[in-house]
Every structure is written in C-alpha cells, then in structure tokens.
Design a protein around this motif. Structure first.
Motif, mmCIF file in Angstrom:
data_model
loop_
_atom_site.group_PDB
_atom_site.id
_atom_site.type_symbol
_atom_site.label_atom_id
_atom_site.label_comp_id
_atom_site.label_asym_id
_atom_site.label_seq_id
_atom_site.Cartn_x
_atom_site.Cartn_y
_atom_site.Cartn_z
ATOM 1 N N ALA A 36 0.686 -1.094 0.051
ATOM 2 C CA ALA A 36 0.013 0.038 0.245
ATOM 3 C C ALA A 36 0.914 1.351 0.011
ATOM 4 N N GLY A 37 2.078 1.131 -0.501
ATOM 5 C CA GLY A 37 2.931 2.394 -0.477
ATOM 6 C C GLY A 37 2.779 3.452 -1.401
ATOM 7 N N ALA A 38 1.911 2.997 -2.522
ATOM 8 C CA ALA A 38 1.297 4.060 -3.241
ATOM 9 C C ALA A 38 0.380 4.762 -2.765
ATOM 10 N N VAL A 39 -0.564 3.986 -2.018
ATOM 11 C CA VAL A 39 -1.649 4.634 -1.111
ATOM 12 C C VAL A 39 -1.195 5.423 -0.056
ATOM 13 N N ALA A 40 -0.355 4.918 0.602
ATOM 14 C CA ALA A 40 0.163 5.749 1.698
ATOM 15 C C ALA A 40 0.999 6.854 1.317
ATOM 16 N N ALA A 41 1.855 6.751 0.489
ATOM 17 C CA ALA A 41 2.507 7.940 -0.060
ATOM 18 C C ALA A 41 1.670 9.153 -0.626
ATOM 19 N N GLY A 42 0.529 8.759 -1.334
ATOM 20 C CA GLY A 42 -0.460 9.426 -1.999
ATOM 21 C C GLY A 42 -1.088 10.217 -0.767
ATOM 22 N N SER A 43 -1.524 9.455 0.402
ATOM 23 C CA SER A 43 -1.953 9.750 1.403
ATOM 24 C C SER A 43 -1.141 11.068 2.175
ATOM 25 N N THR A 44 0.195 10.559 2.317
ATOM 26 C CA THR A 44 1.086 11.554 2.814
ATOM 27 C C THR A 44 1.105 12.847 2.181
ATOM 28 N N SER A 45 1.346 12.686 0.868
ATOM 29 C CA SER A 45 1.747 13.755 0.069
ATOM 30 C C SER A 45 0.261 14.580 0.101
ATOM 31 N N ALA A 46 -0.978 13.971 -0.087
ATOM 32 C CA ALA A 46 -2.065 14.917 0.134
ATOM 33 C C ALA A 46 -2.375 15.598 1.463
ATOM 34 N N ALA A 47 -1.834 14.789 2.397
ATOM 35 C CA ALA A 47 -1.780 15.482 3.713
ATOM 36 C C ALA A 47 -0.914 16.573 3.981
ATOM 37 N N ASP A 48 0.304 16.390 3.355
ATOM 38 C CA ASP A 48 1.276 17.807 3.206
ATOM 39 C C ASP A 48 0.778 18.830 2.371
ATOM 40 N N THR A 49 -0.060 18.621 1.410
ATOM 41 C CA THR A 49 -0.400 19.697 0.373
ATOM 42 C C THR A 49 -1.778 20.190 1.169
ATOM 43 N N GLN A 50 -2.769 19.528 1.789
ATOM 44 C CA GLN A 50 -3.624 19.982 2.519
ATOM 45 C C GLN A 50 -3.229 20.898 3.830
ATOM 46 N N PHE A 51 -2.170 20.529 4.493
ATOM 47 C CA PHE A 51 -1.751 21.296 5.406
ATOM 48 C C PHE A 51 -1.032 22.771 4.923
ATOM 49 N N LYS A 52 -0.181 22.756 3.859
ATOM 50 C CA LYS A 52 0.358 23.818 3.177
ATOM 51 C C LYS A 52 -0.964 24.634 2.638
ATOM 52 N N ILE A 53 -2.017 24.231 2.053
ATOM 53 C CA ILE A 53 -3.010 25.217 1.742
ATOM 54 C C ILE A 53 -3.647 25.748 3.067
ATOM 55 N N LYS A 54 -3.787 25.060 4.053
ATOM 56 C CA LYS A 54 -4.565 25.535 5.272
ATOM 57 C C LYS A 54 -3.595 26.765 5.808
ATOM 58 N N ARG A 55 -2.508 26.344 5.973
ATOM 59 C CA ARG A 55 -1.340 27.328 6.411
ATOM 60 C C ARG A 55 -1.304 28.566 5.481
ATOM 61 N N LYS A 56 -1.389 28.332 4.383
ATOM 62 C CA LYS A 56 -1.190 29.510 3.301
ATOM 63 C C LYS A 56 -2.361 30.478 3.637
ATOM 64 N N TYR A 57 -3.696 29.714 3.457
ATOM 65 C CA TYR A 57 -5.002 30.564 3.776
ATOM 66 C C TYR A 57 -4.842 31.290 4.875
ATOM 67 N N GLU A 58 -4.485 30.606 5.989
ATOM 68 C CA GLU A 58 -4.433 31.316 7.223
ATOM 69 C C GLU A 58 -3.438 32.541 7.342
ATOM 70 N N SER A 59 -2.266 32.305 6.679
ATOM 71 C CA SER A 59 -1.205 33.298 6.597
ATOM 72 C C SER A 59 -1.696 34.553 5.889
ATOM 73 N N GLU A 60 -2.317 34.163 4.660
ATOM 74 C CA GLU A 60 -2.802 35.234 3.921
ATOM 75 C C GLU A 60 -3.826 36.146 4.406
ATOM 76 N N LEU A 61 -4.791 35.398 5.240
ATOM 77 C CA LEU A 61 -5.802 36.200 5.680
ATOM 78 C C LEU A 61 -5.439 36.913 6.938
ATOM 79 N N LYS A 62 -4.584 36.474 7.622
ATOM 80 C CA LYS A 62 -3.848 37.438 8.726
ATOM 81 C C LYS A 62 -2.840 38.248 8.128
ATOM 82 N N LYS A 63 -2.380 38.338 6.957
ATOM 83 C CA LYS A 63 -1.703 39.288 6.642
ATOM 84 C C LYS A 63 -2.359 40.521 5.963
ATOM 85 N N ASP A 64 -3.557 40.094 5.788
ATOM 86 C CA ASP A 64 -4.755 41.187 5.180
ATOM 87 C C ASP A 64 -5.073 41.858 6.440
#
Length: 523
Positions: free
Chosen positions: A227-255
């Motif tokens: 299940a390496g592909a699935v696990a890797a995809g899940s990990t990659s997706a989690a990292d991407t989601q975390f980056k999106i969340k942090r970027k959204y919060e930082s941009e809103l905070k900046k405004d």
C-alpha cells in the motif's frame, strides 16, 4: 666598475648614517612590505587553481581517469582518499567532456556497452555470453539506481534462472536480486522512493517478482509496502492540505494585519487565525431535459405519422323468424343481410426537447469553520466606537469567508462567537518603553555629536604627530651645559678640598666629570 660600486656604497652608507632612527625603521618596514607584496602577488598569480572534476569514484574509475590524464599531460590532484580528482580550472570543462566521451566513469558498472567489443576474434561462447550478459544487466540496474536522488553508490547482484524445456512455467525457478544502497550523508528515503527502487528493479529484470527482491542499506533493510502508493499519496495529500491551510491562514492574517496596523500601529496588534477545511473531492454529473420556451410546453416536432382508414361492406347479422323446419335449430333466428361502414384515424408525433449535460467538479477545498482572535494594545483601544468598528470589520470577514460553509452566517450570535477582540497591555511594552528611552531625533543628534568628538580627537592627534615630525626634522642646536664650579681658594687646606671633591664624585658623579672637563678646557 669597482670604483663606481664603491662610490655607490659610500653614498648609501652616508645616506643611511644621516637618517634618524625612526626614518630607518620606516624605510626598512616599507622595503619589507614591498618585498612581501611582490612575493604574495607572484605566488597568487603563478599558482594553479584546481577544480573538482570527478567525485564519488571507485578505485577502477579513478585509475582509468588517472591513466587518461597522465597520457594527456594534464596535472591533477587526488582528494577524499582517492574518490575525487581535481584538475586545473582552465581545462576542467574540456577534461569532463573528454573523459565522459571515452566512457571511463562507469561507477564500477559497464552495462550493455560490454557487448560493443567482442572478447575474441572467433566469437563468443554460450557460457561467456551468459556471464557477460549477467554482468551487463547488473551494471545497467546499478546505473539506474545510482541516478536516483540521494543514492551515492550501489551494488547489484542478480541471479537469473536456467531455462529448461522440460519444466512448466510453474516449476521454473524465479529470478532474484540482492541490492546494497549507499545513501548520501543525512539522506533518508521515503516509503514512496523505496517502493520506486523495488518497481525499477522489477521492471528491469525479466521474471522477477517483488518478493524476490532484497534491498538493504547500512542502516538496515528497506521494505516494500504494497500500500506504498496509497500511503505515499495520502502523505503527499496531507502535506498539500496542510500547506493550503497554512497559506490560507497566513494570507488572511496578512490582510488583517495590513488593515489594522494603519489604525493602531504595526507593533500594537497580534492576530491569530484558525480555520477548518473540507478537502473531500466532489464530482457531480447532471442530465437535464426541458421543453422549448414559448411552444406550449412542447418541443420541436421531430417526426409525425398520420394514418386514416375507411371501410364499407355488407354484414349478415342474426335476425328473422325462429326456424321451425326439420333442419332448423329451434330458437335460432335466421340471419338478415345489410351494408356496414367503418373509419379509423391515428396520429403519431415525436417531439425533440433540450438535453443539458452538466459535469460539476467542486473546488479543491471548502472552508467549514473560521475563528479570528486579535489582541490590541490597551492604550490604542480606549474608545468604545473603535472597538465596535473593529468587531464589525472582523465579523464581516467571517461572514464572507463562511458563505459556502453551510452555516447560518446571518446569525449574529453564531458569528460573534467566532471573533475575539482582546485589549491588554503587551508584556513587551514596558521593556520596549524602557529600552527606547530617547526618541529618534535625540539618538541621531547624539550619534552626530559622538562622530564630531571622534573626528576632533583624530584631528588633534594627527596635528600633534605632524608637529613632532617637523620638530624632529629640524636639527637641534647643542645646548650649553652649565658645569658646576668648586671654589678651591675658599677652602682652608688641601685635605678639605680633597674631601669636597670625593664627596662630589660619590654623590654626583656626572657633575664631577663635568667639573674635570671644565678644568681641562681652562688649562
């Protein structure tokens, strides 16, 4: 010639003797500095700059490169215990191209290039071909692994089964591979990369299964995850989601920071934004059918079929007098003949209506919840009107951001719970006020005064040094020495005069010597 050299020597000796002590020191230091500068410039400009051209070499490749450089007459230097070779920077690019074109750098593997040259002039035997093919396969796999990110070197050993016509595919032996990987310092492969190693070897070697592959490193064995592909995809997706969340919060905070810093000051506001997002992917397919507008709720007539039939003929219907004869059926009425007419009409009409196919893909994320907490310096938020205006600004932001969240953004109580405005004295304010002490104009003024004082001191010191140099350059006139006198006539006898001279010689020997000189001059 010798006389001229002697004259130059005499002049130099006179010039040196006429110089003062400080002048001699400065002249010697200047000559030493000039000589040292010349030596350093000569060493720097005559030194050959070396550049690392090859690194992470094994002994075989290093020896081949050294032989090639020796044959070309190019100097080189070995480093890293013979694993790297440096050449002059001027010829580094040319050397890399020449060595690469010759195929000398193979990282210990030859690959299928071994078949470019025949081992004997009579051809290759079957056993020799099998050995060469196996070595070439090992080399190709090794080269593929060495090209992977983070892999410093590798060692590959592949075992291929012997083919036999007497064995069924189920009874045949399977190929196997044993691989040792050496990673670069500090590099740790992810599970996705490890699975990539396994899949690369599996596809490169025929009849090789994942279960028959063993990949190890100095840190331990690298295991394959089904299940390496699935696990890797899940990990990659989690990292991407975390980056999106942090970027959204930082941009809103900046405004928010840019807006409020103009009102209360940049250092007087602290903002904290917390959000919750839904990253579930949604795809919706819709097929809509509708009639045409202004057509009595009907569509366009696509086909129409009208059938009309009319028939006319005679028809015998039961009736008459009941039969009473021998051949008649008792009670059955005799038939009577008459004319009949029939007509049938049918209409079949097919309509064409509009068909709308919609494929709806939702956005990458949907904001589910949002909370904003803001702390403002108490001195900057004294008026109740300012506090109310800031709260209205924040609640407006929350309503706009949660418009698609499914929550009731018109509920004032709900939105108010998502905004917090804190008015407190910042912990660093007191220290900042104490550290500030003086305003910027005062600091600039003090700095200018300090620079002026330092400049004045430097000027006075330089002027004193210049005055001393001028005084030293002017020859001093010998000062007149006043020698002490001793009145011998006033003494009563020779013994008394002798005692006075001895006393003077013991207590003040310099004055005694000057007195003797005076007597000698007078005589």
């Amino acid at each position: 010639m010798n006389e001229r050299i002697a004259q130059y020597r005499t002049r130099l000796t006179q010039f040196w003797s006429q110089m003062g002590k400080k002048q001699k020191i400065w002249l010697g230091a200047s000559l030493a500095a000039i000589v040292l500068t010349i030596v350093l410039l000569t060493v720097v400009f005559s030194r050959t700059e070396y550049e690392i051209a090859f690194q992470n070499l094994d002994s075989t490749d290093a020896a081949a490169i050294m032989n090639a450089l020796d044959g070309s007459g190019i100097p080189y230097q070995l480093g890293d215990n013979g694993k790297s070779i440096s050449v002059p920077s001027k010829v580094a690019s040319r050397v890399k191209v020449d060595i690469g074109s010759q195929g000398l750098v193979q990282n210990g593997s030859i690959g299928f290039d071994a078949f470019n040259t025949s081992s004997t002039q009579f051809g290759t035997t079957e056993n020799e071909f099998n050995v060469k093919y196996l070595n070439a396969l090992n080399g190709e796999v090794q080269q593929l692994l060495n090209a992977m990110q983070g892999v410093q070197s590798s060692k590959v050993l592949i075992n291929l089964p012997k083919e036999s016509v007497f064995l069924s595919p189920e009874d045949e032996e399977q190929a196997s591979a044993s691989i040792m990987l050496q990673f670069m310092a500090g590099y740790r492969p992810s599970q996705q990369e490890v699975d990539g190693y396994y899949n690369l070897v599996k596809t490169a070697v025929p009849k090789l299964a994942i279960a028959d592959i063993t990949i190890s490193s100095p840190q331990g064995e690298l295991t394959y995850s089904e299940a390496g592909a699935v696990a890797a995809g899940s990990t990659s997706a989690a990292d991407t989601q975390f980056k999106i969340k942090r970027k959204y919060e930082s941009e809103l905070k900046k405004d928010i920071q840019e807006f409020l810093s103009l009102i209360v000051g940049e250092d007087n506001v602290v903002i904290q934004v917390s959000s919750t997002m839904n990253f579930d992917a949604k795809r919706t397919e819709e097929t809509l059918y509708r009639p045409l507008e202004n057509n009595n709720n009907n569509g366009v007539v696509r086909s129409e079929e009208i059938n009309s039939n009319t028939a006319t003929g005679s028809n015998a219907t039961p009736g008459g007098v009941t039969g009473t004869g021998e051949t008649d059926v008792p009670g059955y009425e005799a038939g009577s003949a008459g004319d009949s007419t029939s007509e049938s009409n049918s209409t079949v009409r097919n309509y064409e209506i509009d068909t709308i196919n919609n494929s709806i893909v939702s956005s990458p994320f949907v904001l589910k919840d949002l909370n904003i907490s803001i702390g403002i310096e108490a001195a900057e938020l004294n008026e109740e009107g300012s506090r109310e205006a800031i709260l209205n600004y924040l609640t407006g932001i929350v309503r706009a951001q949660l418009a698609d969240s499914g929550q009731d953004v018109n509920d004032d109580a709900l939105v108010a719970r998502k905004v917090a405005l804190i008015s407190r004295t910042f912990a660093a304010s007191a220290d900042a006020n104490q550290g500030a002490g003086l305003s910027m104009p005062w600091i600039i003024g003090l700095g200018a005064a300090a620079l002026a004082i330092i400049g004045g001191l430097v000027y006075v010191i330089m002027r004193r040094r210049k005055r001393q140099e001028i005084e030293e350059a002017i020859p001093e006139e010998p000062a007149k020495v006043e020698y002490p006198t001793l009145d011998l006539e006033s003494t009563g006898n020779e013994n008394q005069a002798r005692k006075n001279l001895e006393t003077l010689a013991k207590r003040k020997p310099e004055e005694f010597v000057n007195l003797l000189r005076t007597w000698l001059v007078d005589e």
